[in-house]
Design a protein around this motif. Sequence first.
Motif, short mmCIF file in Angstrom:
data_model
loop_
_atom_site.label_atom_id
_atom_site.label_comp_id
_atom_site.label_asym_id
_atom_site.label_seq_id
_atom_site.Cartn_x
_atom_site.Cartn_y
_atom_site.Cartn_z
N UNK A 60 -54.88 -22.50 7.33
CA UNK A 60 -54.45 -23.24 6.15
C UNK A 60 -53.76 -22.43 5.09
N UNK A 61 -54.42 -21.30 5.28
CA UNK A 61 -53.53 -20.12 4.45
C UNK A 61 -51.93 -20.23 3.93
N UNK A 62 -51.50 -20.70 5.30
CA UNK A 62 -50.03 -20.48 5.21
C UNK A 62 -50.11 -22.34 5.71
N UNK A 63 -50.49 -23.01 5.17
CA UNK A 63 -50.43 -25.11 5.59
C UNK A 63 -50.16 -24.99 6.78
N UNK A 64 -50.97 -24.19 6.47
CA UNK A 64 -50.95 -24.43 8.89
C UNK A 64 -49.26 -24.72 9.94
N UNK A 65 -48.30 -23.64 8.98
CA UNK A 65 -47.50 -23.22 9.45
C UNK A 65 -48.22 -21.93 11.09
N UNK A 66 -48.96 -21.63 10.60
CA UNK A 66 -49.04 -20.66 11.48
C UNK A 66 -50.33 -20.70 12.34
N UNK A 67 -50.60 -19.81 13.00
CA UNK A 67 -52.38 -20.27 13.58
C UNK A 67 -53.47 -18.96 13.16
N UNK A 165 -45.99 -14.89 4.40
CA UNK A 165 -46.09 -15.70 5.70
C UNK A 165 -45.42 -15.67 6.78
N UNK A 166 -45.89 -17.07 7.70
CA UNK A 166 -45.69 -17.27 9.02
C UNK A 166 -44.63 -16.63 9.49
N UNK A 167 -43.71 -16.77 8.39
CA UNK A 167 -42.36 -16.21 8.54
C UNK A 167 -41.84 -15.00 8.62
N UNK A 168 -42.41 -14.35 7.92
CA UNK A 168 -42.36 -13.10 7.17
C UNK A 168 -41.13 -12.92 6.14
N UNK A 169 -40.74 -13.81 5.48
CA UNK A 169 -39.77 -14.29 4.64
C UNK A 169 -38.88 -13.98 5.57
N UNK A 170 -38.75 -14.43 6.65
CA UNK A 170 -36.94 -14.97 7.24
C UNK A 170 -37.35 -16.27 7.05
#
Lengths: 950, 152, 67
Positions: A60-67, A165-170
């Motif tokens: 949830x913290x990453x708005x569901x983009x990651x696990x 975040x889930x993409x490490x900023x990329x």
Amino acid sequence: MECGRHLNIEILTLSEIVAVAGEPGAFTVTIRKKPRYIDMDKCIACGICSQKCPKKVDDDYNMGISKRKAAYIQYGQTVPLKYVIDPDACLYLTKGKCRACEKFCPTGAINFEDKEAIITLDVGAMVLAPGFNPFDPSGFDFYGYNTIADVVTSMEFERMLSASGPYQGHLEKPSNGKSPDKIAWIQCVGSRNTNQCSNGYCSSVCCMYAIKQAQVAAAHLPAGSEQTIFYMDIRCHGKDFERYYESAKTEKVRFVRARPHSIIPGPNNTGVSMIYTTEDGRQITETFDLAVLSVGLEAAQDAVDLAEKTGIALTPYHFAETGSFTPVSSSRPGIFVCGSFQAPMNIPSAVARASSAAAEAATALIAVKGSLTKTKTYPQEKDIAGDGPRIGVFVCSCGSNISSVIDVKAVTEYAATLPHVVFSENTLFACSTDTQDVIAKRIEEHDLNRIVIAACSPRTHEPLFQDTLKEAGLNGYLIEMANIRNHNSWVHQKEPEKATQKAKDQVRMAVAKSGLAGPLDQMKVDVIQKALVIGGGLAGMNAALGLADMGYPTVLVEKSDHLGGNAWHLDQTAQGEPIRPALESLIENVMAHPRIEVLKNARLTASSGTVGNFESRVDVSGGPTRTIRYGAAVLATGARESVPTEFMYGKDERIMTHLEFEDKFRDAPADVTAAQSVVFIQCVGSRNKERPYCSRVCCTHSVKNAIDLKVENPDMNVYILYRDMRTYGTREDLYTNARKLGVIFIRYDLENPPEVSQDTGNLRVRVTDPILGMPLSLAADFLVLAAAIIPNETKELVELYKCAVNADGFLNEAHPKLRPVDMSVDGLFVAGMCSYPKPVDEAISQAKAAVARASSVLTRDEMQLDAIKSFVTDKCDGCALCVDVCPYNAITLTETVENGQTLKKIRTEMALCKGCGLCEATCPKDGISVHNFTLQQLRAQVYAALDLPN
Amino acid sequence: MMEIRVGKLADALGVHRNTVRNWIKTGDLAALPTLGKKYVIEADDLLRFLRDKGISKDRISRISQDMAAGGDPAGSFASLSQNNPLTLQKEVPMSDKPVGSVLMVGGGVAGIQASLDLADTGYYVYLLEKSPGIGGAMSQLDKTFPTNDCAM
Amino acid sequence: MSDNFEPTIIGFLCNWCAYAGGDLAGISRIQYPPNLRPIRVMCSGMVHPEIVVEALSKGADGVIVMG
């Protein structure tokens, strides 16, 4: 965040209110505390439970983009930094099998027997700040949020941009992982919309966050990327926001005034295609790599439930109901509200309202202040002057966090061989309570006078060990930490040998520095528990009243011969409350208050001192000059309406400013309501080259007046010529209402302003309608100019207090987001329009916030300042190079005459110094240094790192 | 059918006029605009509304008696303004045994700031948070404008 | 230069940002080569140029000031 360690704050996580009983001053609150399944006292946040947990769920913290795992922390800096098991995901708790985390937890913190608990608390007051929910656009099928991969919400995009975040900023496209070189933002998704959802209000933060995201995205992406923002009105009504908008425009962010009506999948099922109609009526289809929906802020369902359980009234938009003069009081006495629970608001407003809610709660409970708080006492400090360093080293295993990579035994043995080290020991958890006792015992046994802890980060744990030292009778500054966990074992997991070598080096460096450390005295300043308020307008009077109600004698200095300021010219607040009765009773209360002294026709002519201990001279016209001593001051010098130079102002008495029109409307209403046509021109002297800021209040003001005119005389033609309508927050309702009533809004550009002319006695305004593309000529019985708000002169004050103003002359805060009422000079606070134009409710809430912040200074008898400060050595020869570089104006040059020779030397003002050490780096001869970070200490660390004798 | 004035109803209930207007706008209060800035409403609708807003039964029955007797409904409202749940703040007395602690609900940036201010001024604070950790939405933000500082 | 050359890099890390970043790298378990010898400072502006030169002349293979 200091909250987690505060002696007088108890954090109850996973908890919610069940019921509230009692009366103001004595509520009994029933709370349900959900099980965490992890013992907070035992958890050391090593993360092994999470590593071993086999179950993955959406984060949830990453708005569901990651696990994330079922055993998790929300993010790296969570407070309290303790793991939690998600009962909806955990395999054991859902299916009865697994318990892997329990097996691996090094401290036995996992507790599957944890049960839900009901607790009751007795409290005197409550402050509610349940926050907001981002709007969920799933229901808008025309934007394809759930069906098109490359449509994301702004909240998701925020996580995509974040380095944590889930993409490490990329940045990448969710559809194919490629770089999104062409991104579009769509504004007002779930705001200013009563057709597809019932959120008629403006969320007031989205314009700015979209501009920010566009700029940050441009910085992340390769050159040539394109950012486009689709908007209705750009609302950057905050301090320095307009400049930010202008800079985005020059940095090639494209702004398109249109609302795309649908989004369809892009070619090859990646990206999006968007269809929109431009202002001049052309329909355009354009493709983008990524569409970001700038979702609005909504009241959370939790907040609605909370309101029900606490019995407070909500507005139709489900925000907490408050009044303009009591901006943080809910409908139930003793319960206060703040933050986005009241209306969508940005961070500084939320922080200011939070402080004002604190002030209100504190004032309500003034009789029992300090009755439940604790303070700590320490034993007498040992004098170690003249003793050589006797260093004790404690090497922490941190369960297995350090010892699984680093050979802690070798490091401990190595430490014992270092110079001055008389004792070294390995501990399982250096931070555990029992180890604190061990450290104290060792200090006693071995007569240690300096301690090195090789463990984790001093940023999180130094205060704990400082405390341990103080309890053991040592000065708290005799601790030094070597961070062999965060900066070593955790980041060199695959190279244990090199990591062990690095740990030895780190310990050697810390020991070398520690040998040069000395006890430092924390400077104490006696606090004069009195306050000064400068400015007798709404904000100043509210601040004075608040401070006096908290028990502090307060002097209110007003430069004119009357209190009240601009409020005398205003009729109603945006919510429709009459201002004058409130103003009159406020003045009465201020004048009658036994702890307030009002000095009219007065101004500050001299000032000295620092936080807790100021002294100022106040010249009172026709009276004796006064000397006032106080511990904190609130600056509320206000702002005023500027005198327009454009649109023929001053050449015809039918052309007037807002305040003049307001006076006319009140004094001769019949003249005004008999008019057939009234024209308002917005942004007169604002948002231009000379004043590149938005005056914030004028749009609402004009719309409010326009409604009043239409209500009184529905046949009147009322025109508002605007650039962007900035009726932010729930003020949007006024805008909607005005349009319903038939007020005509015509947009103009800065490059193409309206023209005013006098034609055989009649006023005419010519403006080009951008939708029709045709020039219009409007007759005007009255022309009302929304003149810019300009700050009152503060040059003298700024000079006296050495505080700061921005480029527009508004007083500056210490931090634009997190400290919106503190000034850069400690002990000074700011309230009202002197920091930026603002409406009544915001000025009052800022004034009350200033009360809360000032009373956190005034409540103490004395203040302790951090001892990490600069000091002057005997090598200083008064070259004064450091004077200019000091960002806090803490250094002055002094001259003394000795034996007929003038000696120059600098002096540092301890209370102003923040220990940044710019002076130390500037000085060519080691004439000034910062305690605990002296050049010798830094040099010793460098030499130790290179394994050279110092 | 009876006539009501927004201002009178608001005064009687101790709420702001806009609150009453909002009730009307949302349909909570089923009143229709009529001449002279007044509204008309079915008596039953008004009574039901008052009941929903937690006005006590005897008061409501007193209003219906007044109306049955052809009395001025605004007059019976006046008796309502004491001690009703909608009355604003200052009219309710403080407990004579106040407690020196404050319950803070919500551990976002506002909740944290209010907690620190209160704890620093001499009050014990319970900070209630429904999630496992404090920080709220701000901790999810990447950077903040206008300075592009890191949100952390 | 041989393949097993291990440079010693002195890092001056600002307490408020770079050092905090280092802490976060740890929490996130981001792996990097173990050649940095971190020195915490209260502001990267406090690092005297002289000390940088001195570190290099005394044998440091690199100096990084982060803030």
